[in-house]
Design a protein around this motif. Sequence first.
Motif, PDB file in Angstrom:
ATOM      1  N   SER A  38      -6.462  13.397  -6.273  1.00  0.00           N
ATOM      2  CA  SER A  38      -7.746  13.941  -6.713  1.00  0.00           C
ATOM      3  C   SER A  38      -8.348  13.013  -7.749  1.00  0.00           C
ATOM      4  CB  SER A  38      -7.540  15.336  -7.301  1.00  0.00           C
ATOM      5  OG  SER A  38      -8.682  15.750  -8.021  1.00  0.00           O
ATOM      6  N   ARG A  39      -9.661  12.883  -7.748  1.00  0.00           N
ATOM      7  CA  ARG A  39     -10.346  12.076  -8.766  1.00  0.00           C
ATOM      8  C   ARG A  39     -10.183  12.658 -10.163  1.00  0.00           C
ATOM      9  NH1 ARG A  39     -14.461   8.423  -7.187  1.00  0.00           N
ATOM     10  NH2 ARG A  39     -14.511   8.110  -4.928  1.00  0.00           N
ATOM     11  N   ASP A  40      -9.795  13.923 -10.236  1.00  0.00           N
ATOM     12  CA  ASP A  40      -9.606  14.573 -11.536  1.00  0.00           C
ATOM     13  C   ASP A  40      -8.219  14.335 -12.116  1.00  0.00           C
ATOM     14  OD1 ASP A  40     -12.185  15.689 -11.300  1.00  0.00           O
ATOM     15  OD2 ASP A  40     -11.394  17.409 -10.178  1.00  0.00           O
ATOM     16  N   ALA A  41      -7.343  13.709 -11.352  1.00  0.00           N
ATOM     17  CA  ALA A  41      -5.964  13.473 -11.824  1.00  0.00           C
ATOM     18  C   ALA A  41      -5.485  12.134 -11.286  1.00  0.00           C
ATOM     19  CB  ALA A  41      -5.052  14.605 -11.377  1.00  0.00           C
ATOM     20  N   THR A  42      -5.984  11.057 -11.867  1.00  0.00           N
ATOM     21  CA  THR A  42      -5.675   9.720 -11.355  1.00  0.00           C
ATOM     22  C   THR A  42      -4.667   8.953 -12.219  1.00  0.00           C
ATOM     23  OG1 THR A  42      -7.584   8.819 -12.528  1.00  0.00           O
ATOM     24  CG2 THR A  42      -7.915   9.489 -10.233  1.00  0.00           C
ATOM     25  N   ALA A  43      -4.315   9.502 -13.391  1.00  0.00           N
ATOM     26  CA  ALA A  43      -3.384   8.796 -14.266  1.00  0.00           C
ATOM     27  C   ALA A  43      -1.991   8.751 -13.634  1.00  0.00           C
ATOM     28  CB  ALA A  43      -3.314   9.479 -15.625  1.00  0.00           C
ATOM     29  N   ILE A  44      -1.356   7.597 -13.713  1.00  0.00           N
ATOM     30  CA  ILE A  44      -0.006   7.416 -13.180  1.00  0.00           C
ATOM     31  C   ILE A  44       0.986   7.374 -14.340  1.00  0.00           C
ATOM     32  CG2 ILE A  44       1.526   5.920 -11.847  1.00  0.00           C
ATOM     33  CD1 ILE A  44      -0.685   7.270 -10.201  1.00  0.00           C
ATOM     34  N   ASN A  73       0.830  -1.203   0.000  1.00  0.00           N
ATOM     35  CA  ASN A  73       0.000   0.000   0.000  1.00  0.00           C
ATOM     36  C   ASN A  73       0.865   1.255   0.000  1.00  0.00           C
ATOM     37  OD1 ASN A  73      -2.618   1.589   0.716  1.00  0.00           O
ATOM     38  ND2 ASN A  73      -1.193   2.123   2.335  1.00  0.00           N
ATOM     39  N   PHE A  74       1.954   1.236   0.770  1.00  0.00           N
ATOM     40  CA  PHE A  74       2.877   2.370   0.858  1.00  0.00           C
ATOM     41  C   PHE A  74       3.522   2.663  -0.500  1.00  0.00           C
ATOM     42  CE2 PHE A  74       7.155   4.085   2.054  1.00  0.00           C
ATOM     43  CZ  PHE A  74       6.753   5.186   2.797  1.00  0.00           C
ATOM     44  N   LEU A  75       3.747   1.621  -1.297  1.00  0.00           N
ATOM     45  CA  LEU A  75       4.402   1.761  -2.589  1.00  0.00           C
ATOM     46  C   LEU A  75       3.450   2.184  -3.701  1.00  0.00           C
ATOM     47  CD1 LEU A  75       6.451  -1.597  -2.517  1.00  0.00           C
ATOM     48  CD2 LEU A  75       7.254   0.682  -1.823  1.00  0.00           C
ATOM     49  N   ASP A  76       2.164   2.206  -3.419  1.00  0.00           N
ATOM     50  CA  ASP A  76       1.131   2.367  -4.443  1.00  0.00           C
ATOM     51  C   ASP A  76       0.640   3.815  -4.527  1.00  0.00           C
ATOM     52  OD1 ASP A  76      -1.167   0.801  -6.069  1.00  0.00           O
ATOM     53  OD2 ASP A  76      -2.066   2.408  -4.878  1.00  0.00           O
ATOM     54  N   MET A  77       0.737   4.425  -5.726  1.00  0.00           N
ATOM     55  CA  MET A  77       0.261   5.792  -5.909  1.00  0.00           C
ATOM     56  C   MET A  77      -1.139   5.851  -6.516  1.00  0.00           C
ATOM     57  SD  MET A  77       3.581   7.909  -7.252  1.00  0.00           S
ATOM     58  CE  MET A  77       3.738   6.890  -8.715  1.00  0.00           C
ATOM     59  N   SER A  78      -1.587   4.771  -7.141  1.00  0.00           N
ATOM     60  CA  SER A  78      -2.849   4.839  -7.875  1.00  0.00           C
ATOM     61  C   SER A  78      -4.077   4.855  -6.975  1.00  0.00           C
ATOM     62  CB  SER A  78      -2.947   3.692  -8.883  1.00  0.00           C
ATOM     63  OG  SER A  78      -2.868   2.435  -8.249  1.00  0.00           O
ATOM     64  N   HIS A  79      -3.885   4.690  -5.652  1.00  0.00           N
ATOM     65  CA  HIS A  79      -5.031   4.808  -4.741  1.00  0.00           C
ATOM     66  C   HIS A  79      -5.180   6.218  -4.179  1.00  0.00           C
ATOM     67  CE1 HIS A  79      -1.908   4.417  -1.600  1.00  0.00           C
ATOM     68  NE2 HIS A  79      -2.800   4.834  -0.718  1.00  0.00           N
ATOM     69  N   PHE A  80      -4.227   7.117  -4.487  1.00  0.00           N
ATOM     70  CA  PHE A  80      -4.228   8.452  -3.887  1.00  0.00           C
ATOM     71  C   PHE A  80      -5.534   9.217  -4.122  1.00  0.00           C
ATOM     72  CE2 PHE A  80       0.689   9.229  -3.877  1.00  0.00           C
ATOM     73  CZ  PHE A  80       0.820   8.244  -2.910  1.00  0.00           C
ATOM     74  N   GLY A  81      -6.037   9.185  -5.357  1.00  0.00           N
ATOM     75  CA  GLY A  81      -7.220   9.974  -5.696  1.00  0.00           C
ATOM     76  C   GLY A  81      -8.503   9.461  -5.093  1.00  0.00           C
ATOM     77  N   PHE A  82      -8.464   8.284  -4.506  1.00  0.00           N
ATOM     78  CA  PHE A  82      -9.673   7.667  -3.946  1.00  0.00           C
ATOM     79  C   PHE A  82      -9.605   7.577  -2.420  1.00  0.00           C
ATOM     80  CE2 PHE A  82      -8.847   6.211  -8.226  1.00  0.00           C
ATOM     81  CZ  PHE A  82     -10.028   6.571  -8.863  1.00  0.00           C
ATOM     82  N   VAL A  83      -8.528   7.011  -1.898  1.00  0.00           N
ATOM     83  CA  VAL A  83      -8.387   6.868  -0.450  1.00  0.00           C
ATOM     84  C   VAL A  83      -7.974   8.193   0.195  1.00  0.00           C
ATOM     85  CG1 VAL A  83      -7.174   5.629   1.395  1.00  0.00           C
ATOM     86  CG2 VAL A  83      -7.818   4.430  -0.699  1.00  0.00           C
ATOM     87  N   ALA A 133      -2.391  22.790  -4.993  1.00  0.00           N
ATOM     88  CA  ALA A 133      -2.015  21.528  -5.622  1.00  0.00           C
ATOM     89  C   ALA A 133      -0.700  21.681  -6.375  1.00  0.00           C
ATOM     90  CB  ALA A 133      -3.112  21.065  -6.565  1.00  0.00           C
ATOM     91  N   ALA A 134       0.084  20.613  -6.381  1.00  0.00           N
ATOM     92  CA  ALA A 134       1.363  20.641  -7.089  1.00  0.00           C
ATOM     93  C   ALA A 134       1.743  19.229  -7.499  1.00  0.00           C
ATOM     94  CB  ALA A 134       2.442  21.242  -6.201  1.00  0.00           C
ATOM     95  N   GLU A 135       2.511  19.131  -8.575  1.00  0.00           N
ATOM     96  CA  GLU A 135       3.035  17.829  -8.968  1.00  0.00           C
ATOM     97  C   GLU A 135       4.275  17.539  -8.133  1.00  0.00           C
ATOM     98  OE1 GLU A 135       3.488  15.688 -13.117  1.00  0.00           O
ATOM     99  OE2 GLU A 135       5.245  16.938 -12.752  1.00  0.00           O
ATOM    100  N   VAL A 136       4.292  16.391  -7.500  1.00  0.00           N
ATOM    101  CA  VAL A 136       5.434  15.988  -6.684  1.00  0.00           C
ATOM    102  C   VAL A 136       6.105  14.780  -7.317  1.00  0.00           C
ATOM    103  CG1 VAL A 136       4.387  16.862  -4.569  1.00  0.00           C
ATOM    104  CG2 VAL A 136       4.038  14.483  -5.234  1.00  0.00           C
ATOM    105  N   GLU A 137       7.374  14.610  -7.007  1.00  0.00           N
ATOM    106  CA  GLU A 137       8.119  13.461  -7.505  1.00  0.00           C
ATOM    107  C   GLU A 137       8.732  12.716  -6.337  1.00  0.00           C
ATOM    108  OE1 GLU A 137      11.856  12.226 -10.442  1.00  0.00           O
ATOM    109  OE2 GLU A 137      11.013  14.248 -10.524  1.00  0.00           O
ATOM    110  N   TYR A 138       8.592  11.400  -6.348  1.00  0.00           N
ATOM    111  CA  TYR A 138       9.094  10.550  -5.280  1.00  0.00           C
ATOM    112  C   TYR A 138       9.989   9.456  -5.859  1.00  0.00           C
ATOM    113  CZ  TYR A 138       5.089  12.227  -2.421  1.00  0.00           C
ATOM    114  OH  TYR A 138       4.171  12.978  -1.736  1.00  0.00           O
ATOM    115  N   THR A 139      10.805   8.895  -4.991  1.00  0.00           N
ATOM    116  CA  THR A 139      11.344   7.555  -5.235  1.00  0.00           C
ATOM    117  C   THR A 139      10.838   6.672  -4.103  1.00  0.00           C
ATOM    118  OG1 THR A 139      13.392   7.788  -3.960  1.00  0.00           O
ATOM    119  CG2 THR A 139      13.447   8.515  -6.245  1.00  0.00           C
ATOM    120  N   TYR A 140      10.579   5.439  -4.413  1.00  0.00           N
ATOM    121  CA  TYR A 140      10.182   4.449  -3.417  1.00  0.00           C
ATOM    122  C   TYR A 140      11.222   3.342  -3.414  1.00  0.00           C
ATOM    123  CZ  TYR A 140       5.417   6.402  -3.314  1.00  0.00           C
ATOM    124  OH  TYR A 140       4.319   7.224  -3.170  1.00  0.00           O
TER     125      TYR A 140
END
Length: 324
Positions: free
Chosen positions: A167-173, A150-160, A204-211
Amino acid sequence: MTERTLWHPVAQSSEVVSAPFSVLLLEQPLVLWRNTEGLVQSFVDRCPHRGARLSMGRVENGHLECPYHGWQFSSGGQCVKVPAVPDFTPPASQRVQAFEVQEAYGLIWVRLEPSDSQLPVFAAETDEHLRKVNCGPYDVAASAPRIIENFLDMSHFGFVHEGWLGSRDATAIATYKVESTSTGVLATGCKAVQPQSNLHSTQAAEVEYTYEVTAAYTAVLTKIPAEGTSKQGWREQIGLFICPVTPETSRVWFRLAVADFESTDEQLQTFQHTIFVQDQPVLESQLPKALPLDPRAEMHSAADRMSSAYRRFLKAQEIAFGTC
Protein backbone atom coordinates in the motif's frame (compact mmCIF):
# COMPACT_ATOMS: atom_id res chain seq x y z
CA MET A 1 32.09 -21.55 -11.39
CA THR A 2 30.33 -20.24 -14.49
CA GLU A 3 26.73 -20.33 -15.63
CA ARG A 4 27.51 -23.28 -17.94
CA THR A 5 28.52 -25.42 -14.95
CA LEU A 6 25.22 -24.78 -13.09
CA TRP A 7 21.95 -26.70 -13.30
CA HIS A 8 19.19 -24.79 -15.09
CA PRO A 9 15.46 -25.51 -15.52
CA VAL A 10 14.58 -25.77 -19.19
CA ALA A 11 11.07 -27.28 -19.36
CA GLN A 12 8.24 -28.63 -17.26
CA SER A 13 8.38 -32.43 -16.97
CA SER A 14 4.88 -32.74 -18.39
CA GLU A 15 5.97 -31.00 -21.59
CA VAL A 16 8.32 -33.84 -22.59
CA VAL A 17 6.26 -36.97 -23.21
CA SER A 18 6.43 -38.86 -26.51
CA ALA A 19 7.77 -36.26 -28.96
CA PRO A 20 11.07 -34.34 -29.07
CA PHE A 21 10.88 -30.94 -27.41
CA SER A 22 13.07 -27.95 -28.31
CA VAL A 23 14.41 -25.49 -25.73
CA LEU A 24 17.04 -22.75 -25.61
CA LEU A 25 19.50 -22.50 -22.70
CA LEU A 26 22.27 -19.91 -22.53
CA GLU A 27 21.71 -19.34 -26.28
CA GLN A 28 22.33 -23.07 -26.91
CA PRO A 29 19.52 -24.86 -28.82
CA LEU A 30 18.72 -28.20 -27.18
CA VAL A 31 16.34 -31.06 -27.88
CA LEU A 32 14.77 -33.02 -25.03
CA TRP A 33 13.26 -36.50 -25.41
CA ARG A 34 12.49 -39.60 -23.34
CA ASN A 35 13.98 -43.05 -23.93
CA THR A 36 12.14 -46.34 -23.40
CA GLU A 37 12.86 -46.18 -19.64
CA GLY A 38 11.21 -42.76 -19.48
CA LEU A 39 14.48 -40.97 -18.76
CA VAL A 40 14.90 -37.54 -20.33
CA GLN A 41 17.81 -37.05 -22.72
CA SER A 42 19.26 -33.67 -23.73
CA PHE A 43 21.16 -33.27 -27.01
CA VAL A 44 22.42 -30.39 -29.10
CA ASP A 45 19.50 -29.63 -31.43
CA ARG A 46 21.54 -30.28 -34.57
CA CYS A 47 22.10 -33.54 -36.39
CA PRO A 48 25.86 -34.10 -36.89
CA HIS A 49 25.14 -35.52 -40.36
CA ARG A 50 23.71 -32.51 -42.25
CA GLY A 51 22.76 -30.08 -39.51
CA ALA A 52 18.96 -30.51 -39.43
CA ARG A 53 17.11 -29.77 -36.20
CA LEU A 54 16.62 -33.02 -34.30
CA SER A 55 13.60 -31.54 -32.50
CA MET A 56 11.75 -31.75 -35.83
CA GLY A 57 12.19 -35.55 -35.81
CA ARG A 58 10.53 -38.20 -33.70
CA VAL A 59 11.26 -40.94 -31.16
CA GLU A 60 11.40 -44.31 -32.92
CA ASN A 61 12.06 -47.62 -31.11
CA GLY A 62 13.54 -45.77 -28.13
CA HIS A 63 15.90 -43.70 -30.30
CA LEU A 64 15.80 -40.09 -31.48
CA GLU A 65 15.35 -40.02 -35.26
CA CYS A 66 16.52 -37.13 -37.42
CA PRO A 67 13.76 -35.72 -39.69
CA TYR A 68 16.09 -35.34 -42.69
CA HIS A 69 17.72 -38.73 -43.38
CA GLY A 70 16.38 -40.82 -40.51
CA TRP A 71 19.66 -41.25 -38.66
CA GLN A 72 18.88 -42.56 -35.18
CA PHE A 73 20.65 -41.74 -31.92
CA SER A 74 20.45 -43.67 -28.66
CA SER A 75 20.61 -42.40 -25.07
CA GLY A 76 23.94 -40.68 -24.59
CA GLY A 77 24.10 -39.54 -28.22
CA GLN A 78 25.57 -42.53 -30.09
CA CYS A 79 24.37 -42.98 -33.68
CA VAL A 80 22.89 -46.48 -34.00
CA LYS A 81 21.26 -46.45 -37.43
CA VAL A 82 21.89 -44.97 -40.89
CA PRO A 83 18.88 -46.05 -43.03
CA ALA A 84 20.60 -45.33 -46.36
CA VAL A 85 23.33 -47.87 -45.43
CA PRO A 86 21.43 -50.53 -43.44
CA ASP A 87 24.41 -52.86 -42.96
CA PHE A 88 26.67 -50.07 -41.64
CA THR A 89 27.59 -50.04 -37.93
CA PRO A 90 28.31 -46.41 -36.93
CA PRO A 91 31.61 -45.99 -35.05
CA ALA A 92 31.82 -44.35 -31.63
CA SER A 93 32.86 -41.09 -33.28
CA GLN A 94 29.46 -40.73 -34.97
CA ARG A 95 27.45 -39.19 -32.17
CA VAL A 96 25.58 -36.07 -31.16
CA GLN A 97 26.68 -34.04 -28.14
CA ALA A 98 24.65 -34.94 -25.05
CA PHE A 99 24.27 -33.09 -21.74
CA GLU A 100 23.51 -34.11 -18.15
CA VAL A 101 19.83 -34.08 -17.16
CA GLN A 102 17.86 -34.30 -13.92
CA GLU A 103 14.19 -34.00 -13.03
CA ALA A 104 13.14 -32.19 -9.85
CA TYR A 105 10.34 -29.89 -8.65
CA GLY A 106 8.23 -30.82 -11.67
CA LEU A 107 10.93 -29.44 -14.00
CA ILE A 108 13.69 -30.77 -16.24
CA TRP A 109 17.15 -29.42 -15.41
CA VAL A 110 20.20 -29.41 -17.71
CA ARG A 111 23.88 -28.71 -17.07
CA LEU A 112 26.00 -27.80 -20.11
CA GLU A 113 29.41 -28.50 -18.56
CA PRO A 114 30.38 -31.08 -15.92
CA SER A 115 31.03 -29.77 -12.42
CA ASP A 116 30.33 -30.57 -8.77
CA SER A 117 27.40 -28.13 -8.65
CA GLN A 118 24.18 -29.39 -7.05
CA LEU A 119 20.56 -28.71 -7.88
CA PRO A 120 19.24 -25.66 -5.99
CA VAL A 121 17.51 -26.71 -2.77
CA PHE A 122 13.75 -26.22 -2.35
CA ALA A 123 13.34 -27.31 1.26
CA ALA A 124 9.54 -27.44 1.27
CA GLU A 125 9.55 -30.14 -1.41
CA THR A 126 9.80 -32.90 1.19
CA ASP A 127 7.16 -31.44 3.56
CA GLU A 128 4.12 -33.69 3.19
CA HIS A 129 1.91 -31.08 4.87
CA LEU A 130 2.38 -28.75 1.92
CA ARG A 131 0.83 -29.02 -1.51
CA LYS A 132 3.05 -28.40 -4.55
CA VAL A 133 1.82 -26.50 -7.62
CA ASN A 134 3.86 -25.10 -10.53
CA CYS A 135 3.04 -21.80 -12.22
CA GLY A 136 4.30 -20.82 -15.65
CA PRO A 137 6.20 -20.80 -17.82
CA TYR A 138 6.46 -17.07 -18.42
CA ASP A 139 8.60 -15.80 -21.28
CA VAL A 140 10.05 -12.49 -20.13
CA ALA A 141 12.10 -9.92 -22.05
CA ALA A 142 14.39 -9.35 -19.10
CA SER A 143 17.64 -10.89 -17.88
CA ALA A 144 17.48 -13.64 -15.29
CA PRO A 145 19.37 -11.58 -12.66
CA ARG A 146 16.93 -8.66 -13.05
CA ILE A 147 14.03 -11.05 -12.39
CA ILE A 148 15.71 -12.55 -9.32
CA GLU A 149 16.45 -9.11 -7.93
CA ASN A 150 12.82 -8.06 -8.37
CA PHE A 151 11.72 -11.18 -6.45
CA LEU A 152 14.00 -10.21 -3.56
CA ASP A 153 12.75 -6.61 -3.42
CA MET A 154 9.96 -5.55 -1.02
CA SER A 155 10.13 -1.79 -1.52
CA HIS A 156 8.22 -1.97 -4.82
CA PHE A 157 5.18 -3.65 -3.21
CA GLY A 158 3.25 -0.44 -2.51
CA PHE A 159 3.61 0.76 -6.09
CA VAL A 160 3.66 -2.24 -8.44
CA HIS A 161 1.38 -4.41 -6.27
CA GLU A 162 -0.76 -1.72 -4.65
CA GLY A 163 -3.85 -3.24 -3.03
CA TRP A 164 -2.32 -6.71 -3.14
CA LEU A 165 1.14 -7.04 -1.59
CA GLY A 166 1.49 -3.42 -0.53
CA SER A 167 0.00 0.00 0.00
CA ARG A 168 1.18 3.55 -0.67
CA ASP A 169 0.28 4.28 2.96
CA ALA A 170 2.82 1.76 4.29
CA THR A 171 5.97 1.81 2.18
CA ALA A 172 8.67 1.91 4.88
CA ILE A 173 10.88 -1.19 4.96
CA ALA A 174 12.02 -2.27 8.41
CA THR A 175 15.64 -3.23 8.91
CA TYR A 176 16.35 -6.85 8.03
CA LYS A 177 19.42 -9.07 8.27
CA VAL A 178 21.46 -10.25 5.28
CA GLU A 179 24.13 -12.93 5.38
CA SER A 180 26.11 -15.01 2.93
CA THR A 181 25.53 -18.76 2.64
CA SER A 182 27.40 -21.58 0.92
CA THR A 183 25.08 -21.31 -2.11
CA GLY A 184 24.11 -17.63 -2.16
CA VAL A 185 22.56 -15.04 0.13
CA LEU A 186 19.92 -15.15 2.90
CA ALA A 187 17.73 -12.30 4.20
CA THR A 188 15.77 -12.79 7.44
CA GLY A 189 13.32 -10.65 9.37
CA CYS A 190 11.75 -9.19 6.20
CA LYS A 191 8.42 -7.60 7.17
CA ALA A 192 5.72 -5.83 5.17
CA VAL A 193 2.10 -4.78 5.64
CA GLN A 194 0.09 -6.43 2.86
CA PRO A 195 -3.59 -5.88 1.95
CA GLN A 196 -3.84 -9.36 0.38
CA SER A 197 -0.82 -11.57 0.88
CA ASN A 198 -2.52 -14.73 -0.37
CA LEU A 199 -5.63 -16.06 -2.06
CA HIS A 200 -7.73 -16.15 1.13
CA SER A 201 -6.66 -12.89 2.83
CA THR A 202 -9.65 -10.80 3.96
CA GLN A 203 -7.81 -7.92 5.65
CA ALA A 204 -4.42 -6.27 5.73
CA ALA A 205 -1.78 -7.89 7.91
CA GLU A 206 1.92 -7.65 8.61
CA VAL A 207 3.72 -10.64 7.13
CA GLU A 208 7.25 -11.87 7.69
CA TYR A 209 9.39 -13.55 5.05
CA THR A 210 12.84 -14.90 4.53
CA TYR A 211 14.40 -14.63 1.09
CA GLU A 212 17.19 -16.90 -0.03
CA VAL A 213 19.22 -16.96 -3.22
CA THR A 214 20.03 -20.66 -3.66
CA ALA A 215 21.85 -20.39 -7.03
CA ALA A 216 22.66 -17.66 -9.53
CA TYR A 217 19.19 -17.73 -11.11
CA THR A 218 17.13 -19.33 -8.32
CA ALA A 219 15.52 -17.86 -5.21
CA VAL A 220 13.09 -19.02 -2.51
CA LEU A 221 10.65 -17.02 -0.41
CA THR A 222 9.62 -18.59 2.91
CA LYS A 223 6.57 -17.32 4.80
CA ILE A 224 7.04 -17.18 8.56
CA PRO A 225 3.71 -18.13 10.22
CA ALA A 226 2.27 -15.61 12.68
CA GLU A 227 1.69 -16.45 16.32
CA GLY A 228 -1.68 -18.09 16.96
CA THR A 229 -2.41 -19.08 13.36
CA SER A 230 -3.67 -22.57 12.55
CA LYS A 231 -0.73 -23.01 10.20
CA GLN A 232 1.92 -22.20 12.78
CA GLY A 233 5.02 -24.23 12.10
CA TRP A 234 4.12 -24.91 8.45
CA ARG A 235 6.52 -22.78 6.46
CA GLU A 236 5.01 -22.22 3.05
CA GLN A 237 7.47 -21.45 0.26
CA ILE A 238 7.55 -20.00 -3.24
CA GLY A 239 10.46 -21.05 -5.42
CA LEU A 240 11.51 -18.94 -8.40
CA PHE A 241 13.31 -21.01 -11.04
CA ILE A 242 14.64 -19.24 -14.15
CA CYS A 243 16.02 -20.54 -17.42
CA PRO A 244 18.46 -17.93 -18.83
CA VAL A 245 17.52 -18.17 -22.52
CA THR A 246 19.61 -15.25 -23.82
CA PRO A 247 21.40 -12.49 -21.88
CA GLU A 248 18.21 -10.40 -22.16
CA THR A 249 15.38 -12.99 -22.18
CA SER A 250 14.29 -15.61 -19.69
CA ARG A 251 11.76 -18.37 -19.09
CA VAL A 252 10.30 -18.33 -15.59
CA TRP A 253 8.55 -20.85 -13.32
CA PHE A 254 7.22 -20.51 -9.80
CA ARG A 255 6.73 -23.54 -7.56
CA LEU A 256 4.27 -23.09 -4.71
CA ALA A 257 4.43 -25.20 -1.55
CA VAL A 258 1.30 -24.19 0.36
CA ALA A 259 -0.99 -25.44 3.12
CA ASP A 260 -4.05 -24.56 1.04
CA PHE A 261 -5.75 -27.81 0.04
CA GLU A 262 -9.15 -26.21 -0.63
CA SER A 263 -8.36 -24.09 -3.69
CA THR A 264 -7.94 -25.60 -7.13
CA ASP A 265 -4.61 -25.56 -8.96
CA GLU A 266 -6.11 -22.97 -11.31
CA GLN A 267 -7.07 -20.66 -8.43
CA LEU A 268 -3.59 -20.80 -6.92
CA GLN A 269 -1.99 -20.26 -10.32
CA THR A 270 -4.32 -17.35 -11.10
CA PHE A 271 -3.32 -15.53 -7.90
CA GLN A 272 0.39 -15.99 -8.64
CA HIS A 273 -0.24 -14.94 -12.26
CA THR A 274 -1.95 -11.74 -11.10
CA ILE A 275 1.11 -10.78 -9.07
CA PHE A 276 3.71 -11.62 -11.71
CA VAL A 277 2.01 -9.88 -14.63
CA GLN A 278 2.13 -6.72 -12.52
CA ASP A 279 5.91 -7.16 -12.30
CA GLN A 280 6.52 -8.17 -15.92
CA PRO A 281 6.07 -4.83 -17.76
CA VAL A 282 8.27 -3.05 -15.22
CA LEU A 283 10.95 -5.74 -15.52
CA GLU A 284 10.87 -5.49 -19.31
CA SER A 285 11.24 -1.70 -19.13
CA GLN A 286 14.46 -1.71 -17.09
CA LEU A 287 17.65 -0.45 -18.72
CA PRO A 288 20.18 -1.77 -19.04
CA LYS A 289 18.50 -5.15 -19.39
CA ALA A 290 21.58 -6.82 -17.95
CA LEU A 291 22.03 -6.39 -14.20
CA PRO A 292 24.91 -3.98 -13.41
CA LEU A 293 27.41 -5.46 -10.95
CA ASP A 294 29.42 -2.26 -10.53
CA PRO A 295 27.97 -0.67 -7.35
CA ARG A 296 28.41 2.77 -8.93
CA ALA A 297 26.24 1.97 -11.96
CA GLU A 298 22.91 2.46 -10.16
CA MET A 299 21.86 4.25 -6.98
CA HIS A 300 21.01 2.33 -3.81
CA SER A 301 19.22 2.79 -0.49
CA ALA A 302 19.30 0.95 2.82
CA ALA A 303 16.22 -1.01 1.68
CA ASP A 304 18.33 -2.55 -1.11
CA ARG A 305 20.68 -4.54 1.13
CA MET A 306 19.51 -7.89 -0.22
CA SER A 307 19.78 -6.96 -3.89
CA SER A 308 23.22 -5.42 -3.29
CA ALA A 309 24.35 -8.66 -1.61
CA TYR A 310 22.97 -10.64 -4.57
CA ARG A 311 25.00 -8.52 -6.99
CA ARG A 312 28.15 -9.10 -4.96
CA PHE A 313 27.43 -12.86 -5.00
CA LEU A 314 27.09 -12.89 -8.79
CA LYS A 315 30.35 -10.98 -9.17
CA ALA A 316 32.17 -13.37 -6.81
CA GLN A 317 30.79 -16.34 -8.79
CA GLU A 318 31.89 -14.72 -12.07
CA ILE A 319 28.37 -14.94 -13.51
CA ALA A 320 28.52 -12.99 -16.77
CA PHE A 321 25.33 -14.13 -18.53
CA GLY A 322 22.71 -11.44 -17.93
CA THR A 323 25.05 -9.10 -16.04
CA CYS A 324 27.18 -6.13 -17.03
